[in-house]
Design an enzyme around this catalytic site. Structure first.
Site, PDB file in Angstrom:
ATOM      1  N   TYR A  25     -12.903   5.364  20.859  1.00  0.00           N
ATOM      2  CA  TYR A  25     -12.046   5.858  19.989  1.00  0.00           C
ATOM      3  C   TYR A  25     -11.440   7.404  20.736  1.00  0.00           C
ATOM      4  O   TYR A  25     -10.173   7.660  20.436  1.00  0.00           O
ATOM      5  CB  TYR A  25     -12.629   6.116  18.589  1.00  0.00           C
ATOM      6  CG  TYR A  25     -11.731   7.153  17.678  1.00  0.00           C
ATOM      7  CD1 TYR A  25     -10.690   6.805  17.120  1.00  0.00           C
ATOM      8  CD2 TYR A  25     -12.338   8.408  17.452  1.00  0.00           C
ATOM      9  CE1 TYR A  25     -10.132   7.773  16.209  1.00  0.00           C
ATOM     10  CE2 TYR A  25     -11.672   9.282  16.547  1.00  0.00           C
ATOM     11  CZ  TYR A  25     -10.601   9.011  16.003  1.00  0.00           C
ATOM     12  OH  TYR A  25      -9.860   9.828  15.061  1.00  0.00           O
ATOM     13  N   LYS A  72      -7.817   8.875  21.771  1.00  0.00           N
ATOM     14  CA  LYS A  72      -7.524  10.291  21.218  1.00  0.00           C
ATOM     15  C   LYS A  72      -7.137  11.212  22.336  1.00  0.00           C
ATOM     16  O   LYS A  72      -6.321  12.042  22.271  1.00  0.00           O
ATOM     17  CB  LYS A  72      -8.495  10.900  20.257  1.00  0.00           C
ATOM     18  CG  LYS A  72      -8.708  10.296  18.978  1.00  0.00           C
ATOM     19  CD  LYS A  72      -7.286   9.811  18.116  1.00  0.00           C
ATOM     20  CE  LYS A  72      -7.035  10.712  16.966  1.00  0.00           C
ATOM     21  NZ  LYS A  72      -5.701  10.155  16.353  1.00  0.00           N
ATOM     22  N   ASP A 128       3.914  -1.253  11.959  1.00  0.00           N
ATOM     23  CA  ASP A 128       2.686  -1.641  12.274  1.00  0.00           C
ATOM     24  C   ASP A 128       2.629  -1.316  13.623  1.00  0.00           C
ATOM     25  O   ASP A 128       3.149  -2.082  14.681  1.00  0.00           O
ATOM     26  CB  ASP A 128       2.680  -3.354  12.205  1.00  0.00           C
ATOM     27  CG  ASP A 128       1.309  -3.889  12.317  1.00  0.00           C
ATOM     28  OD1 ASP A 128       0.536  -2.885  12.963  1.00  0.00           O
ATOM     29  OD2 ASP A 128       1.133  -4.998  12.245  1.00  0.00           O
ATOM     30  N   LYS A 157       0.919  -1.170   0.028  1.00  0.00           N
ATOM     31  CA  LYS A 157      -0.138  -0.099  -0.038  1.00  0.00           C
ATOM     32  C   LYS A 157       0.831   1.497  -0.068  1.00  0.00           C
ATOM     33  O   LYS A 157       0.414   2.474  -0.687  1.00  0.00           O
ATOM     34  CB  LYS A 157      -0.768  -0.031   1.222  1.00  0.00           C
ATOM     35  CG  LYS A 157      -1.990  -0.697   1.009  1.00  0.00           C
ATOM     36  CD  LYS A 157      -3.017  -0.455   2.265  1.00  0.00           C
ATOM     37  CE  LYS A 157      -3.855  -1.786   2.751  1.00  0.00           C
ATOM     38  NZ  LYS A 157      -4.780  -1.262   4.035  1.00  0.00           N
ATOM     39  N   SER A 174      -4.829  14.926  15.825  1.00  0.00           N
ATOM     40  CA  SER A 174      -5.582  14.635  17.061  1.00  0.00           C
ATOM     41  C   SER A 174      -7.346  14.541  16.435  1.00  0.00           C
ATOM     42  O   SER A 174      -7.366  14.485  15.333  1.00  0.00           O
ATOM     43  CB  SER A 174      -5.422  15.576  18.080  1.00  0.00           C
ATOM     44  OG  SER A 174      -6.241  15.606  19.337  1.00  0.00           O
ATOM     45  N   ASN A 199       0.575  10.107  12.849  1.00  0.00           N
ATOM     46  CA  ASN A 199      -1.102  10.438  12.138  1.00  0.00           C
ATOM     47  C   ASN A 199      -1.815   9.096  12.025  1.00  0.00           C
ATOM     48  O   ASN A 199      -3.197   8.997  12.109  1.00  0.00           O
ATOM     49  CB  ASN A 199      -0.812  10.920  10.746  1.00  0.00           C
ATOM     50  CG  ASN A 199      -2.088  10.859  10.056  1.00  0.00           C
ATOM     51  OD1 ASN A 199      -3.022  11.766  10.092  1.00  0.00           O
ATOM     52  ND2 ASN A 199      -2.082   9.949   9.157  1.00  0.00           N
TER      53      ASN A 199
END
Ligand code: NAP
Length: 326
Positions: A206, A210, A90, A65, A171, A116
């Site tokens: 999630y 963060k 990874d 990828k 973020s 990121n």
């Protein structure tokens, strides 16, 4: 949470985003971006090539990828002299982060690192290597571990060049919205790791990962001078990327994907916002959270004792790596 999200995304779709300065050049610089084969990371990477970075490292979990992303970037920048490299990383694997981190430490210079890579999980799963819940591992623990490997190179480069280098974390607005109900438990990371406490509100898990990123980044920034490494966090807003792809079989996942399509910015706009935080904004953004290109104060709760508690807790999980020896 969905209501705040809709309100926020609707409002932010009216915000006019700044363009990167036309005089901006990254000549001579080495830049590293994690999760750069798609979405925001890919578009930030494309900007780096457009801005003539010397070396761009695409840190990706799939080399094929990464190679496809490299070909795509170069195809849209045919005159570019940037040396684009694809490196394996990874973040589900501490071994992979460690191998990658050591490889980075061999670089003669590193000007900018953009952290990121992240995942949004709709089902509980764990890293086969560490046993940690996957989003906790990828988004928080591995991102934090990586900073400890990157810092020595960023600091050395700053010393050699006699100017600050940069560490920017992508973020999210949702980090500021989570009630962070786990804050009251004794062992926060163990609690987060327990399948019993995963969901049913996947958006919250999630968001918590963060939020942990913010605790980590702000505490790290308080321990390293911005004269050496300018560290900030960038919220790019809501975007139409593949972030919610794991949930395409679930009601919430389908809903979020439609929501992103309807109200989200383009990945290109997201990439531009991240680049604004990483290479345009200055020393005054050290230890700050930027939302849509402006500094936004995080809540006193984030700046308070909880942040330090989480920092210490994560650090003990990251083993023997000592920040002060970095
Ligand atoms: N989309 C939004 O609305 C939004 C809003 C605010 C913040 N963000 C943040 O923006 C950042 C980029 O997300 P995006 O929206 O561009 O989503 P995306 O298109 O899903 O990109 C995520 C990137 O992270 C990589 N990644 C996932 N798991 C990994 C692992 N184990 N090791 C290394 N890399 C891994 C992905 O690689 P693969 O392609 O191999 O999966 C991909 O390159 C994330 O930090 C996200 O939290 C997104």
């Amino acid at each position: 949470m969905f209501n705040s999200s809709a309100f926020y995304s609707f409002n932010s779709s009216f915000i006019r985003l700044p363009q990167l300065p036309t005089t901006l050049s990254l000549k001579g610089q080495t830049i590293l971006i994690t999760g750069s084969n798609t979405g925001i990371g890919l578009e930030a990477a494309r900007q780096c090539v457009k801005l003539d970075a010397n070396i761009l490292i695409l840190a990706v979990r799939s080399i094929s990828k990464g190679e496809a992303a490299k070909a795509d970037i170069l195809q849209t920048n045919t005159a570019s002299k940037t040396q684009v490299e694809v490196w394996n990383l990874d973040q589900e694997s501490v071994k992979s982060v460690t191998t990658f981190g050591k490889r980075v430490q061999g670089l003669p210079r590193l000007d900018v690192a953009i952290l990121n890579a992240a995942i949004f999980k709709f089902e509980y799963s764990t890293s086969s290597e560490t046993g940690f819940e996957s989003s906790l591992q990828v988004n928080h623990l591995s991102t934090s571990l990586l900073t400890l490997y990157l810092l020595p190179v960023l600091r050395k480069t700053a010393k050699d060049l006699k100017r600050s280098t940069r560490l920017t974390t992508t973020s999210s607005e949702v980090a500021l919205w989570t009630p962070f109900k786990e804050q009251k438990v004794d062992k926060i990371l163990d609690h987060l790791n327990n399948q019993q406490y995963f969901g049913p509100d996947h958006l919250d898990r999630y968001s918590v990962t963060k939020l942990l990123n913010i605790f980590w980044a702000l505490e790290l920034a308080s321990q390293v001078s911005g004269d050496e490494v300018i560290m900030n966090l960038v919220n790019p807003g809501t975007l139409d990327t593949g972030l919610h792809r794991d949930g395409q079989q679930t009601f919430n996942g389908k809903f979020l994907q439609r929501f992103d399509r309807l109200l989200g910015r383009t990945p290109d706009e997201g990439g531009r916002l991240v680049m604004d935080g990483a290479v345009v904004k200055g020393r005054d953004t050290h230890g700050k959270y930027l939302s849509e290109a402006k500094v936004v104060e995080v809540t006193p709760f984030i700046r308070g004792e909880e942040g330090k508690k989480l920092w210490r807790c994560s650090r003990s999980r990251l083993g023997k790596l000592n920040l002060m020896s970095c």
